[in-house]
Motif scaffolding. Structure first.
Motif, PDB file in Angstrom:
ATOM      1  N   HIS A 199       0.561  -0.967  -0.090  1.00  0.00           N
ATOM      2  CA  HIS A 199       0.056  -0.097  -0.254  1.00  0.00           C
ATOM      3  C   HIS A 199       1.016   1.002   0.060  1.00  0.00           C
ATOM      4  O   HIS A 199       0.075   2.118  -0.228  1.00  0.00           O
ATOM      5  CB  HIS A 199      -0.779  -0.454   1.072  1.00  0.00           C
ATOM      6  N   TYR A 200       2.066   0.916  -0.027  1.00  0.00           N
ATOM      7  CA  TYR A 200       3.190   2.542   0.384  1.00  0.00           C
ATOM      8  C   TYR A 200       3.702   2.340  -0.985  1.00  0.00           C
ATOM      9  O   TYR A 200       4.644   3.672  -1.816  1.00  0.00           O
ATOM     10  CB  TYR A 200       3.630   2.407   1.034  1.00  0.00           C
ATOM     11  N   VAL A 201       3.177   1.799  -2.202  1.00  0.00           N
ATOM     12  CA  VAL A 201       3.451   1.810  -3.472  1.00  0.00           C
ATOM     13  C   VAL A 201       2.539   2.483  -4.556  1.00  0.00           C
ATOM     14  O   VAL A 201       1.513   1.740  -4.901  1.00  0.00           O
ATOM     15  CB  VAL A 201       3.987   0.601  -4.136  1.00  0.00           C
ATOM     16  N   LYS A 202       2.901   3.065  -5.604  1.00  0.00           N
ATOM     17  CA  LYS A 202       1.704   3.967  -6.426  1.00  0.00           C
ATOM     18  C   LYS A 202       1.525   2.939  -6.951  1.00  0.00           C
ATOM     19  O   LYS A 202       0.017   2.845  -8.051  1.00  0.00           O
ATOM     20  CB  LYS A 202       1.953   5.344  -6.593  1.00  0.00           C
ATOM     21  N   ASP A 203       2.368   2.660  -7.894  1.00  0.00           N
ATOM     22  CA  ASP A 203       1.861   2.103  -9.040  1.00  0.00           C
ATOM     23  C   ASP A 203       2.727   0.169  -8.601  1.00  0.00           C
ATOM     24  O   ASP A 203       3.721  -0.071  -8.848  1.00  0.00           O
ATOM     25  CB  ASP A 203       2.567   2.528 -10.180  1.00  0.00           C
ATOM     26  N   TRP A 204       1.318  -0.697  -8.562  1.00  0.00           N
ATOM     27  CA  TRP A 204       1.842  -1.956  -8.994  1.00  0.00           C
ATOM     28  C   TRP A 204       1.667  -2.553  -9.862  1.00  0.00           C
ATOM     29  O   TRP A 204       3.005  -3.860 -10.232  1.00  0.00           O
ATOM     30  CB  TRP A 204       0.243  -2.748  -7.746  1.00  0.00           C
ATOM     31  N   GLY A 205       1.919  -2.486 -11.152  1.00  0.00           N
ATOM     32  CA  GLY A 205       2.406  -3.418 -12.318  1.00  0.00           C
ATOM     33  C   GLY A 205       4.029  -2.947 -12.303  1.00  0.00           C
ATOM     34  O   GLY A 205       4.330  -4.163 -12.623  1.00  0.00           O
TER      35      GLY A 205
END
Length: 239
Positions: free
Chosen positions: A117-123
């Motif tokens: 949840h601290y990472v903006k873009d999971w892709g």
């Protein structure tokens, strides 16, 4: 230094010296549910602890016989993990938003506890996870439950992805902790774009939690705060 890195540098003392004994949401809620989804014999297996904090999971994997690489954005957390496990694991300061310095098909498991949840873009992160996992490798991760995060929303638009600023009080001072709130369908669909979903767990607190804090136990039995996803690499992991 980004805001998450700064926050966790400040939180490192708390994670190293308090969390393992006093943070019930970790020790009697999230951690037992995560460990129940892993084999109890990890001999010969390679595990990436993706967002290791002060190294509690790293130490558990070592005890179960795994070869462990632990990474974290915070240099202070990396130092804490090194103090905990010494040279029993490779511990590196890395950002999950970046390309990871590991060869294709390196790991049998990637475990990421309350980090994504601290990472903006999971892709890009999931693409890297898929690349470095072996064929049939497992990704196991926990994140905030959307039902919890919507209570902190400013825009009250459940279906949006929202940047949240929280305040945690530790050692008598407030630390600003930022993260991204996502709706459930995005959590699932971004996982399914790269992996095959095996299990979705909405954990409940242990009986030990109930003994220590019955009031909060009752709340968590009715209102989930975390969710756990166990997923498997699709195909060879290289396409």
């Amino acid at each position: 230094m980004n805001r998450v890195q700064k926050a966790y540098d400040e939180l490192s003392y708390d994670y190293e010296h308090r969390v393992d004994k006093h943070a019930l949401y970790n020790i009697d809620y999230e951690r037992p549910a995560m460990m129940n989804l892993l084999p109890q014999d990890l001999k010969g297996k390679m595990i990436l602890d993706a967002g290791c904090a002060a190294g509690w999971y790293t130490e558990q994997f070592i005890k179960l016989g795994a070869g462990v690489t632990a990474i974290d954005l915070s240099s202070e957390m990396v130092a804490a993990t090194k103090r905990r496990v010494g040279d029993q694991a490779e511990v590196l300061c890395l950002d999950l938003a970046d390309k990871l310095p590991f060869k294709d098909n390196t790991f049998d498991f990637i475990v990421s506890s309350l980090v994504l949840h601290y990472v903006k873009d999971w892709g890009p992160t999931f693409q890297e996870f898929k690349r470095i996992l072996k064929p049939d490798g497992i990704l196991l991760f926990s994140v905030h439950h959307p039902f919890m995060d919507i209570n902190m929303s400013q825009n009250q638009d459940y279906f949006s992805t929202e940047f949240i600023v929280d305040q945690w009080k530790r050692q008598g001072k407030f630390i600003e902790v930022t993260f991204y709130r996502r709706p459930l369908h995005l959590i699932l669909n971004e996982t399914l774009a790269h992996f095959s979903l095996e299990k979705l767990i909405e954990p409940q607190p242990t009986k030990e939690f109930e003994k220590k804090n019955p009031e909060t136990y009752e709340k968590l039995m009715k209102n989930p705060h975390f969710m756990i996803i166990k997923a498997r690499v699709l195909g060879t992991g290289l396409e």
